[in-house]
Write a protein that holds these residues in place. Structure first.
Motif, mmCIF file in Angstrom:
data_model
loop_
_atom_site.group_PDB
_atom_site.id
_atom_site.type_symbol
_atom_site.label_atom_id
_atom_site.label_comp_id
_atom_site.label_asym_id
_atom_site.label_seq_id
_atom_site.Cartn_x
_atom_site.Cartn_y
_atom_site.Cartn_z
ATOM 1 N N ILE A 139 -25.165 -27.956 -41.911
ATOM 2 C CA ILE A 139 -25.388 -29.355 -41.259
ATOM 3 C C ILE A 139 -26.168 -29.831 -40.440
ATOM 4 C CG2 ILE A 139 -23.672 -31.013 -40.243
ATOM 5 C CD1 ILE A 139 -21.067 -29.479 -40.428
ATOM 6 N N ALA A 140 -26.789 -31.200 -41.121
ATOM 7 C CA ALA A 140 -28.149 -31.540 -39.845
ATOM 8 C C ALA A 140 -27.852 -33.099 -39.588
ATOM 9 C CB ALA A 140 -29.208 -31.281 -40.556
ATOM 10 N N ALA A 141 -28.688 -33.539 -38.352
ATOM 11 C CA ALA A 141 -28.681 -34.893 -38.425
ATOM 12 C C ALA A 141 -29.723 -34.815 -37.613
ATOM 13 C CB ALA A 141 -27.318 -35.655 -37.104
ATOM 14 N N ILE A 142 -30.571 -36.522 -38.186
ATOM 15 C CA ILE A 142 -31.570 -36.658 -37.623
ATOM 16 C C ILE A 142 -31.594 -38.259 -37.376
ATOM 17 C CG2 ILE A 142 -34.580 -36.965 -38.750
ATOM 18 C CD1 ILE A 142 -33.358 -33.733 -38.633
ATOM 19 N N TYR A 143 -32.336 -38.606 -36.342
ATOM 20 C CA TYR A 143 -32.522 -39.671 -36.492
ATOM 21 C C TYR A 143 -34.070 -40.027 -36.420
ATOM 22 C CZ TYR A 143 -33.754 -44.416 -33.174
ATOM 23 O OH TYR A 143 -33.957 -45.050 -33.190
ATOM 24 N N GLN A 144 -34.273 -41.502 -37.241
ATOM 25 C CA GLN A 144 -35.749 -41.471 -37.728
ATOM 26 C C GLN A 144 -35.978 -43.563 -37.249
ATOM 27 O OE1 GLN A 144 -35.191 -40.652 -42.227
ATOM 28 N NE2 GLN A 144 -35.070 -38.504 -41.571
ATOM 29 N N TRP A 145 -37.670 -42.577 -37.473
ATOM 30 C CA TRP A 145 -38.109 -44.185 -37.088
ATOM 31 C C TRP A 145 -38.877 -44.301 -38.826
ATOM 32 C CZ3 TRP A 145 -38.276 -40.587 -32.930
ATOM 33 C CH2 TRP A 145 -37.726 -41.323 -32.271
ATOM 34 N N VAL A 146 -39.035 -45.724 -39.429
ATOM 35 C CA VAL A 146 -39.563 -45.661 -40.411
ATOM 36 C C VAL A 146 -40.897 -46.871 -40.143
ATOM 37 C CG1 VAL A 146 -39.278 -46.085 -42.566
ATOM 38 C CG2 VAL A 146 -37.529 -44.924 -41.510
ATOM 39 N N PHE A 147 -41.897 -46.066 -41.012
ATOM 40 C CA PHE A 147 -42.595 -47.191 -40.887
ATOM 41 C C PHE A 147 -43.655 -48.118 -42.813
ATOM 42 C CE2 PHE A 147 -42.586 -44.411 -36.972
ATOM 43 C CZ PHE A 147 -42.979 -45.230 -35.758
ATOM 44 N N ASN A 148 -44.003 -48.855 -42.342
ATOM 45 C CA ASN A 148 -43.857 -48.895 -43.522
ATOM 46 C C ASN A 148 -46.024 -48.836 -44.012
ATOM 47 O OD1 ASN A 148 -45.443 -51.505 -45.270
ATOM 48 N ND2 ASN A 148 -44.019 -50.764 -46.411
ATOM 49 N N LEU A 149 -46.269 -47.971 -45.143
ATOM 50 C CA LEU A 149 -47.642 -47.711 -45.180
ATOM 51 C C LEU A 149 -47.863 -49.226 -46.290
ATOM 52 C CD1 LEU A 149 -48.082 -44.144 -45.818
ATOM 53 C CD2 LEU A 149 -48.485 -45.515 -44.149
ATOM 54 N N ASP A 150 -47.490 -49.733 -47.030
ATOM 55 C CA ASP A 150 -47.685 -50.317 -48.484
ATOM 56 C C ASP A 150 -46.503 -50.625 -49.037
ATOM 57 O OD1 ASP A 150 -49.204 -52.140 -49.663
ATOM 58 O OD2 ASP A 150 -50.225 -49.684 -50.821
ATOM 59 N N LYS A 151 -46.590 -51.650 -49.958
ATOM 60 C CA LYS A 151 -45.472 -52.605 -50.294
ATOM 61 C C LYS A 151 -44.045 -51.277 -50.968
ATOM 62 C CE LYS A 151 -47.088 -57.071 -52.174
ATOM 63 N NZ LYS A 151 -47.770 -57.658 -52.865
ATOM 64 N N GLY A 152 -43.173 -50.769 -50.355
ATOM 65 C CA GLY A 152 -42.523 -50.244 -51.344
ATOM 66 C C GLY A 152 -43.074 -48.236 -50.493
ATOM 67 N N PHE A 153 -44.290 -48.715 -49.808
ATOM 68 C CA PHE A 153 -43.702 -46.541 -49.040
ATOM 69 C C PHE A 153 -44.089 -46.848 -47.705
ATOM 70 C CE2 PHE A 153 -47.712 -43.726 -49.125
ATOM 71 C CZ PHE A 153 -47.043 -42.448 -49.477
ATOM 72 N N ASN A 154 -43.432 -45.713 -47.564
ATOM 73 C CA ASN A 154 -42.619 -45.599 -46.338
ATOM 74 C C ASN A 154 -43.055 -43.977 -46.044
ATOM 75 O OD1 ASN A 154 -42.057 -48.630 -46.230
ATOM 76 N ND2 ASN A 154 -39.867 -48.091 -46.873
ATOM 77 N N TRP A 155 -43.646 -43.716 -44.106
ATOM 78 C CA TRP A 155 -43.765 -42.682 -43.861
ATOM 79 C C TRP A 155 -42.648 -42.981 -43.048
ATOM 80 C CZ3 TRP A 155 -45.051 -41.122 -38.973
ATOM 81 C CH2 TRP A 155 -45.682 -41.934 -37.828
ATOM 82 N N TYR A 156 -41.407 -41.619 -42.119
ATOM 83 C CA TYR A 156 -41.232 -41.404 -41.456
ATOM 84 C C TYR A 156 -41.076 -40.149 -40.266
ATOM 85 C CZ TYR A 156 -38.830 -38.982 -45.228
ATOM 86 O OH TYR A 156 -38.522 -38.168 -45.721
ATOM 87 N N VAL A 157 -40.533 -40.330 -39.520
ATOM 88 C CA VAL A 157 -40.447 -38.704 -38.190
ATOM 89 C C VAL A 157 -39.544 -39.420 -37.098
ATOM 90 C CG1 VAL A 157 -41.839 -40.338 -36.927
ATOM 91 C CG2 VAL A 157 -42.297 -38.192 -37.098
ATOM 92 N N GLY A 158 -38.987 -38.190 -36.452
ATOM 93 C CA GLY A 158 -38.273 -37.995 -36.362
ATOM 94 C C GLY A 158 -37.236 -37.035 -35.497
ATOM 95 N N PRO A 159 -36.393 -37.182 -34.514
ATOM 96 C CA PRO A 159 -36.075 -35.802 -34.137
ATOM 97 C C PRO A 159 -34.524 -35.245 -34.675
ATOM 98 C CG PRO A 159 -34.989 -37.404 -32.249
ATOM 99 C CD PRO A 159 -36.088 -38.219 -33.770
ATOM 100 N N GLY A 160 -33.699 -33.821 -34.479
ATOM 101 C CA GLY A 160 -32.767 -33.873 -35.212
ATOM 102 C C GLY A 160 -32.383 -33.009 -34.144
ATOM 103 N N GLY A 161 -31.154 -31.937 -35.543
ATOM 104 C CA GLY A 161 -30.345 -30.644 -35.299
ATOM 105 C C GLY A 161 -29.417 -30.535 -35.948
ATOM 106 N N GLY A 162 -28.773 -29.591 -35.804
ATOM 107 C CA GLY A 162 -27.894 -29.192 -36.894
ATOM 108 C C GLY A 162 -26.881 -27.570 -36.447
ATOM 109 N N ILE A 163 -26.124 -27.716 -37.401
ATOM 110 C CA ILE A 163 -25.194 -26.055 -36.955
ATOM 111 C C ILE A 163 -25.096 -25.343 -38.782
ATOM 112 C CG2 ILE A 163 -24.169 -26.383 -35.268
ATOM 113 C CD1 ILE A 163 -21.605 -27.339 -37.043
ATOM 114 N N GLY A 164 -25.474 -23.927 -38.518
ATOM 115 C CA GLY A 164 -24.769 -23.518 -39.401
ATOM 116 C C GLY A 164 -24.317 -22.473 -39.719
ATOM 117 N N LEU A 165 -23.505 -22.129 -40.850
ATOM 118 C CA LEU A 165 -22.029 -21.230 -40.789
ATOM 119 C C LEU A 165 -22.077 -19.864 -41.900
ATOM 120 C CD1 LEU A 165 -19.358 -23.732 -40.411
ATOM 121 C CD2 LEU A 165 -19.856 -22.151 -38.246
#
Length: 162
Positions: free
Chosen positions: A72-98
């Motif tokens: 299970i993972a959870a990520i916070y993202q900032w989204v930035f527009n590059l061109d019409k319909g085309f974006n890039w994103y970045v962010g931190p997160g974490g999670g657990i594995g069983l």
């Protein structure tokens, strides 16, 4: 020298503050195909918070020779527009594995768990229809007996926006 640094910082801050992401839907649900220690597929949900911020939640599963696993993972993202319909994103997160091992394995425990910290950087294309396709890199640092190293998860996502 200080004057140049202040001018550069002001220009950088001005540039970042004028970046706007393309509006995306409040919700997106789909599948993210990845490759981090064999986690092949994840159910992925994105929830938009503001015009350029969102949360992503992923539930992945794996069936391998020695047993089964979920992640299970959870990520916070900032989204930035590059061109019409085309974006890039970045962010931190974490999670657990069983991990649940089969009884006939060489491992002493029948199950194990770990947690991880992650980062996320990627690109996405928002089609005119409510489909979003993304490609991202998610480095993860694991903490636990079963996963205590650095992994690089590369994922391809296909999501339906609503």
């Amino acid at each position: 020298m200080l004057k140049r640094v202040l001018i550069f910082a002001a220009l950088l801050l001005g540039t970042i503050s004028t970046m706007h992401s393309q509006e995306f839907s409040k919700n997106a649900l789909g599948i993210r195909f990845g490759d981090n220690d064999g986690f092949g597929a994840e159910i992925s949900y994105q929830r938009g918070l503001t015009d350029n911020n969102r949360l992503e939640f992923d539930l992945g599963w794996r069936d391998f020779d020695f047993g089964n696993a979920i992640k299970i993972a959870a990520i916070y993202q900032w989204v930035f527009n590059l061109d019409k319909g085309f974006n890039w994103y970045v962010g931190p997160g974490g999670g657990i594995g069983l991990i649940d091992y089969d009884n006939d394995t060489v491992f002493n425990d029948s199950s194990d768990s770990y947690f991880f910290l992650a980062g996320d950087i990627g690109i996405e294309y928002n089609f005119d229809i409510p489909i979003l396709i993304s490609l991202d890199l998610r480095p993860e640092i694991g903490f636990g007996d079963v996963n205590d190293d650095l992994d690089f998860d590369i994922g391809l996502g296909v999501r339906y926006q609503f």
